[in-house]
Design an enzyme around this catalytic site. Sequence first.
Site, PDB file in Angstrom:
ATOM      1  N   ASP A  61       3.059  -8.577   9.396  1.00 46.93           N
ATOM      2  CA  ASP A  61       4.397  -9.052   9.003  1.00 46.93           C
ATOM      3  C   ASP A  61       5.510  -8.160   9.562  1.00 46.93           C
ATOM      4  O   ASP A  61       6.652  -8.585   9.664  1.00 46.93           O
ATOM      5  CB  ASP A  61       4.525  -9.089   7.477  1.00 46.93           C
ATOM      6  CG  ASP A  61       3.451  -9.936   6.827  1.00 46.93           C
ATOM      7  OD1 ASP A  61       2.856 -10.781   7.535  1.00 46.93           O
ATOM      8  OD2 ASP A  61       3.201  -9.761   5.625  1.00 46.93           O
TER       9      ASP A  61
ATOM     10  N   THR B 171       0.837  -1.205   0.000  1.00 45.61           N
ATOM     11  CA  THR B 171       0.000   0.000   0.000  1.00 45.61           C
ATOM     12  C   THR B 171       0.871   1.253   0.000  1.00 45.61           C
ATOM     13  O   THR B 171       0.552   2.246  -0.677  1.00 45.61           O
ATOM     14  CB  THR B 171      -0.940  -0.011   1.239  1.00 45.61           C
ATOM     15  OG1 THR B 171      -1.686  -1.233   1.213  1.00 45.61           O
ATOM     16  CG2 THR B 171      -1.898   1.161   1.241  1.00 45.61           C
TER      17      THR B 171
ATOM     18  N   LEU C  87      -5.332 -17.324  11.771  1.00 47.71           N
ATOM     19  CA  LEU C  87      -5.613 -17.066  13.196  1.00 47.71           C
ATOM     20  C   LEU C  87      -4.802 -15.876  13.679  1.00 47.71           C
ATOM     21  O   LEU C  87      -5.221 -15.126  14.551  1.00 47.71           O
ATOM     22  CB  LEU C  87      -5.193 -18.276  14.040  1.00 47.71           C
ATOM     23  CG  LEU C  87      -6.151 -19.452  14.104  1.00 47.71           C
ATOM     24  CD1 LEU C  87      -5.510 -20.582  14.898  1.00 47.71           C
ATOM     25  CD2 LEU C  87      -7.456 -19.015  14.757  1.00 47.71           C
TER      26      LEU C  87
HETATM   27  O1  F6P Z   1       0.686  -9.754   4.711  1.00 51.14           O
HETATM   28  C1  F6P Z   1      -0.106 -10.325   5.701  1.00 51.14           C
HETATM   29  C2  F6P Z   1      -0.316 -11.786   5.436  1.00 51.14           C
HETATM   30  O2  F6P Z   1      -1.096 -12.327   6.467  1.00 51.14           O
HETATM   31  C3  F6P Z   1       0.967 -12.588   5.251  1.00 51.14           C
HETATM   32  O3  F6P Z   1       1.589 -12.874   6.464  1.00 51.14           O
HETATM   33  C4  F6P Z   1       0.451 -13.780   4.488  1.00 51.14           C
HETATM   34  O4  F6P Z   1       1.441 -14.361   3.683  1.00 51.14           O
HETATM   35  C5  F6P Z   1      -0.608 -13.184   3.627  1.00 51.14           C
HETATM   36  O5  F6P Z   1      -1.015 -11.973   4.223  1.00 51.14           O
HETATM   37  C6  F6P Z   1      -1.811 -14.062   3.434  1.00 51.14           C
HETATM   38  O6  F6P Z   1      -2.599 -13.471   2.468  1.00 51.14           O
HETATM   39  P1  F6P Z   1      -4.091 -13.928   2.148  1.00 51.14           P
HETATM   40  O7  F6P Z   1      -4.941 -13.427   3.285  1.00 51.14           O
HETATM   41  O8  F6P Z   1      -4.387 -13.271   0.864  1.00 51.14           O
HETATM   42  O9  F6P Z   1      -4.097 -15.421   2.103  1.00 51.14           O
END
Ligand code: F6P
Length: 376
Positions: free
Chosen positions: A144, A122, A290
Amino acid sequence: MTVYDSERPLRVCILTGGGDAPSLNAAVRAFVHAASRRSLLVHASHFGFEGLIGKEALAPLRIDDVRGILPRGGSILGCSTHSNPFSVATGETSATDACERLKARLCEVGIGGLVLAGGDGTMAIAARLGQLGVPCIGIPKTIDGDLGGTEQTCGLDTAVETATRAIDSLHATAEAHQRVFVVEVMGRYAGWIALQAGIAGGADAILLPEIPYEVDRVIAKIRERDSFGLRFSIVVIGEGARAVREETSEIEHARPGRPARLGGAGERLVQEFLARSLPHDVRLTVLGHLQRGGSPTAHDRLLATRLGTHAAELCAQGRFGRMVCLRGGHVDSIAIEEACRLPGRVQPDHDLLRCARLLGIELGRVPEARAGETRS
Ligand code: F6P
């Protein structure tokens, strides 16, 4: 398109970009409250940039709309990981640029600034929009933690808390059954959740995306514990971690308008253990989403509230092009473009890595010797 005029109430539009993160609602609530005291008129774009490039109304967002949302996970504005205005998917392999449409919508509604709560993706969009003359302010959120320019991002603390509690629970069953547990956590290409939850949860090995691992070192650690009569171990692995000479494990490759989906790192490690005849029962737990849900910790609520109020202050002062941040423990701001350039991943000299090594936690690799140092 600079619409800022100190004589007129400014209309701004807020959105929550990328994946959701706990405390996004706290940030939105704080922004709306502080904005109302600065005579800013707030509108909302739903599902990230979709509201700005679609047909849905950019409805006003008032204090009544944000009542009671402080402890709630998710985002009342909705989120989207595939609503990049520079790359809107038009088919499986094609995408188009919708920025002119976005700018036209802002003009139609009379919006003079965008407030974007989001992660590295973003902020990269915000930087490009800024170059096109769209005034933007960023609020850093991502579980993250992989955004440079701020000491903390909203959502990471809650994710670490959730992962730590899970590791605590797995410890109990691992010990009762004398098993090895591999716990896969999120974080994409950054190991902040793995490293922090791993240390806080007392893991025996922590494998990060930033340090390609040698599986034999992890096995040696498990065997060492065996030799002390500790026939159970916890190995925390970040979803972006990979063995030396391997690629990051993906469930879905990136395609226009959509980032790659990571997954399978934990399963791959379990298979390596089995291939090397590790004489333990091995179990895998993938924590997955989770870590994104649930009520934010007090720490995250506070951080999001501080950053959200500061974002309103910057809007009121017409100081666009900046991302609010935490620096030296204080709320501050940084140019969005600079935040995008700064590293957001775990750096080799980070004190948490040293701490982990001093605790005897296996990180899968001998640390690189730095100039003037001898490797032990
Ligand atoms: O960027 C946040 C995050 O939760 C990452 O840790 C993970 O790889 C990704 O998003 C999962 O994305 P989605 O919700 O599209 O499966």
